[in-house]
Enzyme design. Sequence first.
Site, PDB file in Angstrom:
ATOM      1  N   GLU A  31       0.857  -1.191   0.000  1.00 33.57           N
ATOM      2  CA  GLU A  31       0.000   0.000   0.000  1.00 33.57           C
ATOM      3  C   GLU A  31       0.890   1.236   0.000  1.00 33.57           C
ATOM      4  OE1 GLU A  31      -3.253   1.170  -0.214  1.00 33.57           O
ATOM      5  OE2 GLU A  31      -2.194   3.070   0.030  1.00 33.57           O
ATOM      6  N   ALA A  46     -20.793   5.784   1.841  1.00 36.72           N
ATOM      7  CA  ALA A  46     -20.890   4.683   2.817  1.00 36.72           C
ATOM      8  C   ALA A  46     -22.206   3.910   2.735  1.00 36.72           C
ATOM      9  CB  ALA A  46     -20.661   5.207   4.245  1.00 36.72           C
ATOM     10  N   HIS A  49     -25.432  -0.528  -0.973  1.00 34.92           N
ATOM     11  CA  HIS A  49     -26.511  -0.452  -1.963  1.00 34.92           C
ATOM     12  C   HIS A  49     -27.257  -1.780  -2.073  1.00 34.92           C
ATOM     13  CE1 HIS A  49     -25.678   3.533  -3.524  1.00 34.92           C
ATOM     14  NE2 HIS A  49     -24.389   3.255  -3.531  1.00 34.92           N
ATOM     15  N   CYS A 436     -16.155  19.421  17.276  1.00 34.22           N
ATOM     16  CA  CYS A 436     -14.976  20.311  17.184  1.00 34.22           C
ATOM     17  C   CYS A 436     -13.932  19.768  16.219  1.00 34.22           C
ATOM     18  CB  CYS A 436     -14.374  20.599  18.558  1.00 34.22           C
ATOM     19  SG  CYS A 436     -13.127  19.425  19.104  1.00 34.22           S
TER      20      CYS A 436
HETATM   21  C1  LIG Z   1     -17.818  10.064  -4.047  1.00 31.02           C
HETATM   22  C2  LIG Z   1     -17.945   8.573  -3.925  1.00 31.02           C
HETATM   23  C3  LIG Z   1     -19.094   7.984  -3.414  1.00 31.02           C
HETATM   24  C4  LIG Z   1     -19.207   6.601  -3.322  1.00 31.02           C
HETATM   25  N1  LIG Z   1     -20.289   6.056  -2.696  1.00 31.02           N
HETATM   26  C5  LIG Z   1     -20.388   4.707  -2.573  1.00 31.02           C
HETATM   27  C6  LIG Z   1     -21.457   4.119  -1.863  1.00 31.02           C
HETATM   28  O1  LIG Z   1     -22.258   4.805  -1.261  1.00 31.02           O
HETATM   29  N2  LIG Z   1     -21.552   2.775  -1.838  1.00 31.02           N
HETATM   30  C7  LIG Z   1     -20.666   1.967  -2.474  1.00 31.02           C
HETATM   31  O2  LIG Z   1     -20.838   0.755  -2.455  1.00 31.02           O
HETATM   32  N3  LIG Z   1     -19.593   2.488  -3.107  1.00 31.02           N
HETATM   33  C8  LIG Z   1     -19.429   3.836  -3.147  1.00 31.02           C
HETATM   34  N4  LIG Z   1     -18.350   4.397  -3.768  1.00 31.02           N
HETATM   35  C9  LIG Z   1     -17.355   3.530  -4.372  1.00 31.02           C
HETATM   36  C10 LIG Z   1     -16.364   2.989  -3.367  1.00 31.02           C
HETATM   37  O3  LIG Z   1     -15.908   3.999  -2.491  1.00 31.02           O
HETATM   38  C11 LIG Z   1     -15.197   2.407  -4.140  1.00 31.02           C
HETATM   39  O4  LIG Z   1     -15.694   1.529  -5.113  1.00 31.02           O
HETATM   40  C12 LIG Z   1     -14.248   1.610  -3.265  1.00 31.02           C
HETATM   41  O5  LIG Z   1     -13.847   2.367  -2.143  1.00 31.02           O
HETATM   42  C13 LIG Z   1     -13.043   1.235  -4.105  1.00 31.02           C
HETATM   43  O6  LIG Z   1     -12.135   0.551  -3.302  1.00 31.02           O
HETATM   44  P1  LIG Z   1     -10.716   0.181  -3.887  1.00 31.02           P
HETATM   45  O7  LIG Z   1     -10.063  -0.640  -2.849  1.00 31.02           O
HETATM   46  O8  LIG Z   1     -10.877  -0.398  -5.258  1.00 31.02           O
HETATM   47  O9  LIG Z   1      -9.992   1.572  -4.133  1.00 31.02           O
HETATM   48  P2  LIG Z   1      -9.290   2.565  -3.095  1.00 31.02           P
HETATM   49  O10 LIG Z   1     -10.032   2.676  -1.847  1.00 31.02           O
HETATM   50  O11 LIG Z   1      -9.016   3.824  -3.847  1.00 31.02           O
HETATM   51  O12 LIG Z   1      -7.934   1.828  -2.767  1.00 31.02           O
HETATM   52  C14 LIG Z   1      -6.867   1.745  -3.669  1.00 31.02           C
HETATM   53  C15 LIG Z   1      -5.595   1.761  -2.860  1.00 31.02           C
HETATM   54  O13 LIG Z   1      -4.501   1.516  -3.716  1.00 31.02           O
HETATM   55  C16 LIG Z   1      -3.418   2.303  -3.288  1.00 31.02           C
HETATM   56  N5  LIG Z   1      -2.482   2.435  -4.398  1.00 31.02           N
HETATM   57  C17 LIG Z   1      -2.659   3.125  -5.551  1.00 31.02           C
HETATM   58  N6  LIG Z   1      -1.582   3.009  -6.331  1.00 31.02           N
HETATM   59  C18 LIG Z   1      -0.704   2.218  -5.676  1.00 31.02           C
HETATM   60  C19 LIG Z   1       0.596   1.749  -5.973  1.00 31.02           C
HETATM   61  N7  LIG Z   1       1.223   2.067  -7.108  1.00 31.02           N
HETATM   62  N8  LIG Z   1       1.246   0.971  -5.060  1.00 31.02           N
HETATM   63  C20 LIG Z   1       0.628   0.628  -3.890  1.00 31.02           C
HETATM   64  N9  LIG Z   1      -0.609   1.073  -3.563  1.00 31.02           N
HETATM   65  C21 LIG Z   1      -1.274   1.843  -4.456  1.00 31.02           C
HETATM   66  C22 LIG Z   1      -4.059   3.608  -2.864  1.00 31.02           C
HETATM   67  O14 LIG Z   1      -3.243   4.357  -1.973  1.00 31.02           O
HETATM   68  C23 LIG Z   1      -5.345   3.127  -2.207  1.00 31.02           C
HETATM   69  O15 LIG Z   1      -5.225   2.959  -0.813  1.00 31.02           O
HETATM   70  C24 LIG Z   1     -18.175   5.779  -3.815  1.00 31.02           C
HETATM   71  C25 LIG Z   1     -17.003   6.365  -4.303  1.00 31.02           C
HETATM   72  C26 LIG Z   1     -16.865   7.746  -4.304  1.00 31.02           C
HETATM   73  C27 LIG Z   1     -15.564   8.345  -4.700  1.00 31.02           C
END
Ligand SMILES: Cc1cc2nc3c(=O)[nH]c(=O)nc-3n(C[C@H](O)[C@H](O)[C@H](O)COP(=O)(O)OP(=O)(O)OC[C@H]3O[C@@H](n4cnc5c(N)ncnc54)[C@H](O)[C@@H]3O)c2cc1C
Length: 475
Positions: A31, A46, A49, A436
């Site tokens: 990470e 959060a 769905h 706060c």
């Molecule tokens: C505005 C918004 C609203 C949303 N609302 C909802 C909701 O209500 N319900 C729902 O189900 N989903 C929702 N989502 C979607 C959900 O948040 C995402 O689908 C989910 O968090 C994606 O998780 P992830 O682990 O794929 O990505 P991330 O949480 O982005 O994790 C990716 C990780 O990879 C790391 N990384 C990147 N590049 C590298 C690298 N080169 N080397 C090592 N580490 C790296 C990053 O630091 C990060 O920690 C929403 C998203 C957004 C932005």
Amino acid sequence: MYDIAVVGCGIVGAAAAFALSRYDVSVVVLEKENDVAAGATKANSAVVHAGYDPKPGTLMARLNVRGNQLTWDLCEALDVPHLRCGSLMLAFSDQEVAVLEEYKGRGETNGVPGLEMISRARLRGMEPETSMDAAAALYAPTAGVACPWELTLAMAECAVGNGAELRLETAVTGIDRIPGGYRLLTENGLVEAGRVLNAAGVHSAAVHDMIAAPAFRIVPVRGEYYLLDKSEGSRVSRVVFHCPTSRGKGTLVAPTFHGNLIVGPNVGQPRTPDDTATTAEGLDEVAREARRLVPSIDLRAVIRSFAGIRAAADADDFIIAEAPGAPGFFDLAGIKSPGLTAAPAIAEAAVEMLVRSGLALKQKPRFIGERKRLRFTELTPREKADLVRSEPAFGRVVCRCETVTEGEIMAALDAPIPPRSVDGVKRRTGAGMGRCQGGFCGPRVTELLSEAMGVPAWRIPQDLRGSYQLIRRNG
Ligand SMILES: Cc1cc2nc3c(=O)[nH]c(=O)nc-3n(C[C@H](O)[C@H](O)[C@H](O)COP(=O)(O)OP(=O)(O)OC[C@H]3O[C@@H](n4cnc5c(N)ncnc54)[C@H](O)[C@@H]3O)c2cc1C
């Protein structure tokens, strides 16, 4: 050489590591940030769905509905704050009522249980503060809200407890093919693994392109929010959405698992994939849309605004596949909403892909799949008194807004994945989460972190790497 390297520890990487930690394989999670859940997983609506939104037949549809069930089970098993409150999608015109009917049909095809069209009168009975202009609503009883960072942390902690290795502040910067797998270049040296899961969120296309021909593009889309004080927390008791548009799911007003009210998001263009700055125009739009849903909302009660970045793929579906020309390298990419909800199901799909690729999985005799967190405020007066007698740090309240004790912060600092920033403590304990926003407890939290980490206070970031809050005076 590890059996599997997971790149990224958002909810998808953590869910994959947790699922794999059930088996007798070696797993390393790399990470780039100083904590888990540092990307999209930290800043979103959060919402768990129900699954009526994705088009039938897509991966999103299947994994959303399966993920909904799995998420609720995980929240129970891992003691993650959640509200199984249901959701209401509001229609303000006849055309929008037709859209609700269409989504109800979609949901039924996707296998979502209990969807119901609700009349204006029934809507007002269920949520008296919603707009008088709403003509009808689609009720989804299986929807709700769950704490995304605590779920991610809980899964990552269990994975670590089951033997997985988590390396924070270890960005992957390049990938080479080697006999039997891959060599990952990181900012902290080389890591070799037989197979790789790419869960790098908004950077997943960049990580894919390190080893395979470009196959997809990630379009970052910003969403901005207001978080309101607990005084507004009971304005609605369910997640209340607008009808979706071609721009996305639309703005919502929802209770949070901590008793606040969240409103947002809008749809905006960030300057860079990590640009989580809020804008005056974006927040104005959020305020306008939120008032259309719930006119009585008091936006003066705002305690924080923030933005998250959606990792939308040009393919408009989740990309869960082996990268062409890179056997054993799997993308878990384009994970936009409903990615939080779908994450445990995405992890199941990842395990299935690994098995199909020839990985032999044997269950470990012992697997940690449960966790309990001590929350001082939830104890009875007798339990509190006993705890303070045996451990006086629980008698010192650090965060007055949320009544978080020094004992809880010390427990977080002692946990398998300790916080490395002030906001890391906030996400684990709730200190700084209240009205706060850390104005009172921030200095003490910084001191406790400084003592635990053995570094001076000016080296303690507010949140992500480099976000220092103090400046060292020369001399
Ligand atoms: C505005 C918004 C609203 C949303 N609302 C909802 C909701 O209500 N319900 C729902 O189900 N989903 C929702 N989502 C979607 C959900 O948040 C995402 O689908 C989910 O968090 C994606 O998780 P992830 O682990 O794929 O990505 P991330 O949480 O982005 O994790 C990716 C990780 O990879 C790391 N990384 C990147 N590049 C590298 C690298 N080169 N080397 C090592 N580490 C790296 C990053 O630091 C990060 O920690 C929403 C998203 C957004 C932005």
